[in-house]
Design a protein around this motif. Sequence first.
Motif, mmCIF file in Angstrom:
data_model
loop_
_atom_site.group_PDB
_atom_site.id
_atom_site.type_symbol
_atom_site.label_atom_id
_atom_site.label_comp_id
_atom_site.label_asym_id
_atom_site.label_seq_id
_atom_site.Cartn_x
_atom_site.Cartn_y
_atom_site.Cartn_z
ATOM 1 N N GLU A 364 34.697 56.939 47.102
ATOM 2 C CA GLU A 364 35.444 55.726 47.440
ATOM 3 C C GLU A 364 34.492 54.608 47.865
ATOM 4 O O GLU A 364 34.650 53.456 47.450
ATOM 5 N N ILE A 365 33.486 54.949 48.688
ATOM 6 C CA ILE A 365 32.499 53.951 49.116
ATOM 7 C C ILE A 365 31.722 53.442 47.899
ATOM 8 O O ILE A 365 31.436 52.242 47.791
ATOM 9 N N SER A 366 31.399 54.332 46.970
ATOM 10 C CA SER A 366 30.704 53.923 45.731
ATOM 11 C C SER A 366 31.547 52.912 44.967
ATOM 12 O O SER A 366 31.042 51.895 44.489
ATOM 13 N N GLU A 367 32.849 53.192 44.870
ATOM 14 C CA GLU A 367 33.768 52.292 44.166
ATOM 15 C C GLU A 367 33.821 50.931 44.860
ATOM 16 O O GLU A 367 33.831 49.877 44.202
ATOM 17 N N ILE A 368 33.820 50.944 46.207
ATOM 18 C CA ILE A 368 33.910 49.696 46.981
ATOM 19 C C ILE A 368 32.643 48.856 46.809
ATOM 20 O O ILE A 368 32.713 47.647 46.584
ATOM 21 N N THR A 369 31.453 49.500 46.909
ATOM 22 C CA THR A 369 30.201 48.730 46.770
ATOM 23 C C THR A 369 30.046 48.190 45.346
ATOM 24 O O THR A 369 29.592 47.063 45.167
ATOM 25 N N MET A 370 30.448 48.986 44.361
ATOM 26 C CA MET A 370 30.402 48.495 42.970
ATOM 27 C C MET A 370 31.352 47.319 42.794
ATOM 28 O O MET A 370 31.035 46.350 42.107
ATOM 29 N N GLY A 371 32.518 47.403 43.451
ATOM 30 C CA GLY A 371 33.484 46.301 43.395
ATOM 31 C C GLY A 371 32.950 45.035 44.029
ATOM 32 O O GLY A 371 33.157 43.930 43.526
ATOM 33 N N MET A 372 32.219 45.184 45.147
ATOM 34 C CA MET A 372 31.645 44.019 45.828
ATOM 35 C C MET A 372 30.539 43.376 44.990
ATOM 36 O O MET A 372 30.429 42.151 44.919
ATOM 37 N N LYS A 373 29.720 44.207 44.358
ATOM 38 C CA LYS A 373 28.675 43.685 43.473
ATOM 39 C C LYS A 373 29.320 42.976 42.277
ATOM 40 O O LYS A 373 28.831 41.926 41.834
ATOM 41 N N ALA A 374 30.425 43.529 41.781
ATOM 42 C CA ALA A 374 31.144 42.902 40.658
ATOM 43 C C ALA A 374 31.687 41.532 41.058
ATOM 44 O O ALA A 374 31.642 40.582 40.269
ATOM 45 N N ILE A 375 32.190 41.416 42.306
ATOM 46 C CA ILE A 375 32.697 40.121 42.806
ATOM 47 C C ILE A 375 31.553 39.105 42.835
ATOM 48 O O ILE A 375 31.706 37.949 42.421
ATOM 49 N N ALA A 376 30.379 39.535 43.344
ATOM 50 C CA ALA A 376 29.217 38.637 43.442
ATOM 51 C C ALA A 376 28.827 38.108 42.064
ATOM 52 O O ALA A 376 28.545 36.912 41.900
ATOM 53 N N LYS A 377 28.830 39.000 41.063
ATOM 54 C CA LYS A 377 28.428 38.585 39.706
ATOM 55 C C LYS A 377 29.511 37.745 39.037
ATOM 56 O O LYS A 377 29.231 36.744 38.392
ATOM 57 N N GLU A 378 30.763 38.173 39.207
ATOM 58 C CA GLU A 378 31.879 37.489 38.555
ATOM 59 C C GLU A 378 32.058 36.070 39.063
ATOM 60 O O GLU A 378 32.229 35.124 38.288
ATOM 61 N N LEU A 379 31.995 35.899 40.396
ATOM 62 C CA LEU A 379 32.190 34.571 41.000
ATOM 63 C C LEU A 379 30.877 33.805 41.166
ATOM 64 O O LEU A 379 30.876 32.649 41.578
ATOM 65 N N ASN A 380 29.754 34.482 40.843
ATOM 66 C CA ASN A 380 28.420 33.871 40.906
ATOM 67 C C ASN A 380 28.130 33.314 42.298
ATOM 68 O O ASN A 380 27.747 32.155 42.467
ATOM 69 N N ILE A 381 28.337 34.179 43.300
ATOM 70 C CA ILE A 381 28.099 33.803 44.699
ATOM 71 C C ILE A 381 27.390 34.956 45.417
ATOM 72 O O ILE A 381 27.482 36.100 44.988
ATOM 73 N N PRO A 382 26.679 34.666 46.531
ATOM 74 C CA PRO A 382 26.171 35.776 47.349
ATOM 75 C C PRO A 382 27.306 36.404 48.153
ATOM 76 O O PRO A 382 28.187 35.697 48.649
ATOM 77 N N VAL A 383 27.299 37.723 48.242
ATOM 78 C CA VAL A 383 28.284 38.454 49.049
ATOM 79 C C VAL A 383 27.526 39.226 50.123
ATOM 80 O O VAL A 383 26.623 40.005 49.810
ATOM 81 N N ILE A 384 27.860 38.972 51.394
ATOM 82 C CA ILE A 384 27.258 39.712 52.508
ATOM 83 C C ILE A 384 28.301 40.703 53.022
ATOM 84 O O ILE A 384 29.384 40.300 53.452
ATOM 85 N N ALA A 385 27.981 41.998 52.942
ATOM 86 C CA ALA A 385 28.888 43.028 53.442
ATOM 87 C C ALA A 385 28.245 43.725 54.632
ATOM 88 O O ALA A 385 27.113 44.200 54.538
ATOM 89 N N LEU A 386 28.956 43.752 55.761
ATOM 90 C CA LEU A 386 28.451 44.455 56.928
ATOM 91 C C LEU A 386 28.732 45.945 56.782
ATOM 92 O O LEU A 386 29.704 46.327 56.120
ATOM 93 N N SER A 387 27.873 46.772 57.362
ATOM 94 C CA SER A 387 28.041 48.213 57.217
ATOM 95 C C SER A 387 27.639 48.932 58.500
ATOM 96 O O SER A 387 26.696 48.529 59.180
ATOM 97 N N GLN A 388 28.361 50.004 58.804
ATOM 98 C CA GLN A 388 28.013 50.844 59.947
ATOM 99 C C GLN A 388 26.877 51.793 59.561
ATOM 100 O O GLN A 388 26.707 52.108 58.384
#
Length: 499
Positions: A364-388
């Motif tokens: 599930e975490i793999s799916e989420i990080t891949m999704g976040m990277k996809a958002i960064a590429k799709e919208l052409n913006i930097p995405v900062i994700a905080l993590s424990q």
Amino acid sequence: MNEITGFDARQANVQTPETMPHSVEAEQQLLGAILTNNDVYDRVASIIGSKHFYDPVHARIFEIAAARIAKNQLASPVTLKTFMEDDEGLKELGGPAYLARLAGTAMSAFAVRDYAQMIYDLAIRRELIQLGRDISDKASRVDISSEPKEQIVEAEQHLYRLSEQGQTESGFQSFLRAVTEAVNVANVAYQREGGLAGISTGLLDMDGKLGGLHKSDLLILAGRPSMGKTSLATNIAFNVAKAYKKGRMPDGTEGAVQGGVVGFYSLEMSAEQLAGRILAEASEISSHKIRQGDMTEAEFRRFVEAAKALEACPLYIDDTPALPISQLAARARRLKRTHGLDLLIIDYLQLVRGTGRSESRVNEISEITMGMKAIAKELNIPVIALSQLSRQVESRDDKRPQLSDLRESGSIEQDADVVMFVYRGEYYKEREKPGEENVEAMAKWIEDMERLHGKAEVIVGKQRHGPIGTIELAFEAQFTRFGNLAKPWQQGPSGGDEY
């Protein structure tokens, strides 16, 4: 009448309520050009595929021709005849002779890209009509398993996917073009204040190490609780939004020439709590005082003035808890479309939900990080994700985090372009206070506390396009504010730190 266009019931211009937009003539001309000259295929392959043809027979002709051309084999009426002799649809159009008529009546190949674009555009129109019907059909069926909100997100995803299709300039590009784009990026960085290729974080040493926040990058900001992850993220969000200036970009479009529009997903804290933190930083009033309401009249006036000054900041907060990654992406797309979006911050990664199809938390975490990277590429913006970080940090003598401490999945490290850790030695040293009777240990502890007081480290553990290392920052706990740490040679006459 031209024999190839003699299918009256199949003409493009015949429009009834039941007829979808299409152009049989354009399809015929394109297929004829390909069967006459196979080199034409390469000029249209990036625009259309077999799925874009309205006539299923034309789709099959294109598919077989494309498969043969891909194998460096000839695609002509004669070679295709072997594969389509038993095709029932082709028999209705006159059998293999139809292939010969296609090739025989094809016009000049110079217009093939126009035909391909026309076929593509009509296919998109058909998809839009079908999508509208599907939305209407789903909405009319009252089903407990299909909530209206979910239907809206699903429809929005389909629409966005349609809008992003047809990027005809994708694929291989010449080195000259790639070099030109690289020079343009460098030129923008040269023209930008601070000489950064990305968005400035407002923290000089961090900008120096990262070169700013780069488009399409996924940055992970990790740390143990109480290290100041959220504080650093809100500081960066505030700095970027405060510096926002709109203007004309080098490519002629309107956009952020400095700073940017920031979207902040606060899955842990409410929007009011997050706004309180930002106001504490801006007004330089302790966040504890703000929460308690224990302010002097002058402090409260300063607080209100700071709030007024921040009203115009393009910082948008979404505090919906437990958002699925699909909705998170849909809302980011909507924000970009309505207000613009230059930086997205997610606090924090482990509170985002997957689609529910994953068998384990690691997947599930793999799916989420891949999704976040996809958002960064799709919208052409930097995405900062905080993590424990995992608790194993606490069991070590040296509490400085490392890549292996990233919790639950190696995909966080794999998918991220930059991984940073927030570390405050003062936090741990404070909890090592010796007893009053041990004078020597107490003196050493006080000395260490003075050395560590008001300082924080951001450890860059991974960076695809830059160096790793440690960034030293100032940290003012009462304002939850990170700042630039004054070096000895930058100190004023009083010798104190200048933030």
